[in-house]
Design a protein around this motif. Structure first.
Motif, PDB file in Angstrom:
ATOM      1  N   SER A  82       0.818  -1.224   0.000  1.00  0.00           N
ATOM      2  CA  SER A  82       0.000   0.000   0.000  1.00  0.00           C
ATOM      3  C   SER A  82       0.850   1.272   0.000  1.00  0.00           C
ATOM      4  CB  SER A  82      -0.948   0.004   1.211  1.00  0.00           C
ATOM      5  OG  SER A  82      -1.740  -1.153   1.240  1.00  0.00           O
ATOM      6  N   THR A  83       1.881   1.280  -0.805  1.00  0.00           N
ATOM      7  CA  THR A  83       2.722   2.473  -0.910  1.00  0.00           C
ATOM      8  C   THR A  83       2.963   2.808  -2.378  1.00  0.00           C
ATOM      9  OG1 THR A  83       4.756   1.154  -0.856  1.00  0.00           O
ATOM     10  CG2 THR A  83       3.944   2.007   1.247  1.00  0.00           C
ATOM     11  N   GLN A  84       3.289   4.070  -2.601  1.00  0.00           N
ATOM     12  CA  GLN A  84       3.663   4.531  -3.932  1.00  0.00           C
ATOM     13  C   GLN A  84       4.933   5.361  -3.809  1.00  0.00           C
ATOM     14  OE1 GLN A  84       2.421   4.048  -7.163  1.00  0.00           O
ATOM     15  NE2 GLN A  84       4.328   5.122  -7.653  1.00  0.00           N
ATOM     16  N   LEU A  85       5.972   4.957  -4.507  1.00  0.00           N
ATOM     17  CA  LEU A  85       7.210   5.720  -4.494  1.00  0.00           C
ATOM     18  C   LEU A  85       7.009   7.025  -5.261  1.00  0.00           C
ATOM     19  CD1 LEU A  85      10.303   5.978  -4.026  1.00  0.00           C
ATOM     20  CD2 LEU A  85      10.594   4.792  -6.212  1.00  0.00           C
ATOM     21  N   VAL A  86       7.417   8.133  -4.647  1.00  0.00           N
ATOM     22  CA  VAL A  86       7.360   9.433  -5.304  1.00  0.00           C
ATOM     23  C   VAL A  86       8.773  10.003  -5.344  1.00  0.00           C
ATOM     24  CG1 VAL A  86       4.968   9.956  -4.741  1.00  0.00           C
ATOM     25  CG2 VAL A  86       6.754  10.540  -3.117  1.00  0.00           C
TER      26      VAL A  86
END
Length: 463
Positions: A82-86
């Protein structure tokens, strides 16, 4: 005696009634609609976190160490649940990515129902909008998108566009099988056409150069290092190129590789609007890396450069006698916590970095999907567009997936006679009925006369 017979008869009838009730009750319960029971609330999906990573060299001589360490940390972040690399490339709209995923999911459901004409607009719109998302590529999303678009175009008789998009999907996610494309005989032919073409055509090469250099280059969603980059043995067809450098706008494009030819890509990166402020914050991070409260203002600036983050890992990297010294802070929930770690440059480096990512973010890792198929298998619709042109007697192969026929199989097999409790109850009922018949048959026969018998044991004496 009459009272005893009536008592036995009543007991037998009561036992028979209990047997029947025992058998009938589970059947009634099985026929009760499940909706009658209170439905449990569906668990809420966790909110997707935005996580950023910055690893800057503590000295100029540490630059060659900081860049790969940053890339490794970012790669581990992409594996978190449940993560998104930015990345610090300006405003990264995560909601746009979530909406595109929903469109691809809806399109896939339509494909499984062979509603190709309805799925086409969804995939086409998603393909038009995906180029405006400046996040690190989601390989699975891109592969699913271009696969669905290729299938719809192939059915629509747009063969060239379909073949190109099928190659894009296969490049992004090589681990695909023919059963994943077997929506009907036509789509299966598309998969075979692309696969055979690669097997019989020599590869080419891709060279990527950027200005400024040292930008991280992703080809088909996989990091290939820092520019300038050369990718040898690239299969023919379109390849996705994504370039990112801290403080600059992300760049993405498609490059077509020809057989035994070199495809050259030159990218001029544009600075983000507040590039000077970002550079000052990075410089101050080096000076204040040991004190988190002094670095908090800088972390706020760095977080804005990422388009806002939930967690930001910002550390300096210093090489020291075969080890890496990390100093900096973890920005989480508006607070900063100082961190200081030493990593040995040995075989355990990646696993130790993985542990740090889990500790700093507080998020567990998800399952490893790299070796998994792109999507589940589908059934072939033998009534495809080209069946009418098949010759009489030609063999037809149906390679359906288990999930396609599961509902029909359950409907056929889920009957009362397949329940174990039905046969157990039937056995008890038959046994009880036989016992009752035996008992009742013994009680209904003719009764013997009743009375008393007197025996005189007196024997007269003999004179």
């Amino acid at each position: 005696m009459m009272g005893q017979r009536e008592q036995r008869r009543g007991t037998t009838l009561l036992t028979l009634f209990v047997f029947i009730t025992t058998l009938w009750a589970p059947y009634v319960m099985a026929q009760t609609p499940e909706a009658a029971a209170p439905a449990a609330e569906a668990p809420k999906k966790p909110t997707q976190w935005r996580v950023g990573v910055l690893a800057v060299p503590a000295r100029r001589s540490d630059k060659k160490l900081a860049l790969p360490i940053q890339a490794l940390f970012r790669n581990e972040v992409t594996k978190l649940l449940s993560t998104q690399l930015v990345v610090p490339t300006g405003d990264s709209d995560l909601s746009e990515l979530v909406e595109l995923r929903g469109m691809v999911d809806r399109g896939n459901k339509l494909l499984r129902g062979t509603k190709f004409s309805e799925a086409m607009p969804l995939y086409q719109e998603a393909a038009d909008r995906i180029g405006m998302v400046d996040l690190v590529p989601d390989r699975r999303l891109l592969a699913r998108l271009y696969k669905g678009l290729a299938i719809c175009q192939w059915i629509d008789n747009n063969k060239e566009a379909a073949r190109s998009n099928a190659q894009r999907s296969r490049h992004l996610w090589p681990n695909q099988s023919d059963v994943e494309w077997a929506f009907n005989m036509e789509t299966s032919r598309l998969f075979r056409d692309v696969t055979v073409g690669w097997e019989t055509t020599p590869n080419g090469e891709i060279t990527i150069k950027t200005s400024p250099s040292d930008a991280e280059v992703f080809v088909d969603g996989v990091s290939r290092g820092f520019s300038p980059v050369t990718v040898a043995q690239a299969s023919v067809g379109p390849h996705h190129v994504f370039v990112v450098r801290d403080g600059y706008m992300a760049h993405q494009s498609w490059v077509v590789v020809e057989s035994e030819q070199q495809a050259n890509v030159k990218v001029g990166l544009k600075a983000i609007p507040n590039k000077s402020g970002f550079d000052r914050a990075v410089t101050r991070l080096k000076r204040a890396s040991s004190r988190a409260h002094r670095a908090l203002k800088n972390l706020n600036t760095l977080a804005k450069a990422h388009g806002g983050v939930d967690v930001l890992i910002a550390v300096t990297v210093r090489g020291k006698r075969g080890a890496l010294e990390l100093r900096g802070a973890v920005y989480k929930n508006g607070k900063a916590e100082a961190v200081r770690e030493t990593l040995q440059q040995d075989a355990f480096l990646i696993s130790n970095m993985r542990g740090l990512v889990r500790t700093w973010t507080g998020v567990d890792f998800g399952p490893d999907l790299e070796s998994e198929p792109l999507e589940g298998s589908v059934a072939r619709d033998v009534a495809g567009p080209d069946v009418s042109g098949a010759n009489s007697g030609d063999p037809t192969y149906i390679m359906g997936g288990k999930d396609v026929f599961a509902a029909e199989q359950r409907a056929k097999t889920d009957t009362l006679f397949n329940k174990w409790w039905f046969w157990a109850g039937a056995a008890v009922l038959v046994g009880g009925a036989v016992t009752a018949i035996v008992v009742l048959a013994g009680d209904t026969g003719p009764t013997s006369p009743t009375g008393s018998v007197s025996i005189d044991l007196y024997t007269p004496s003999v004179p």
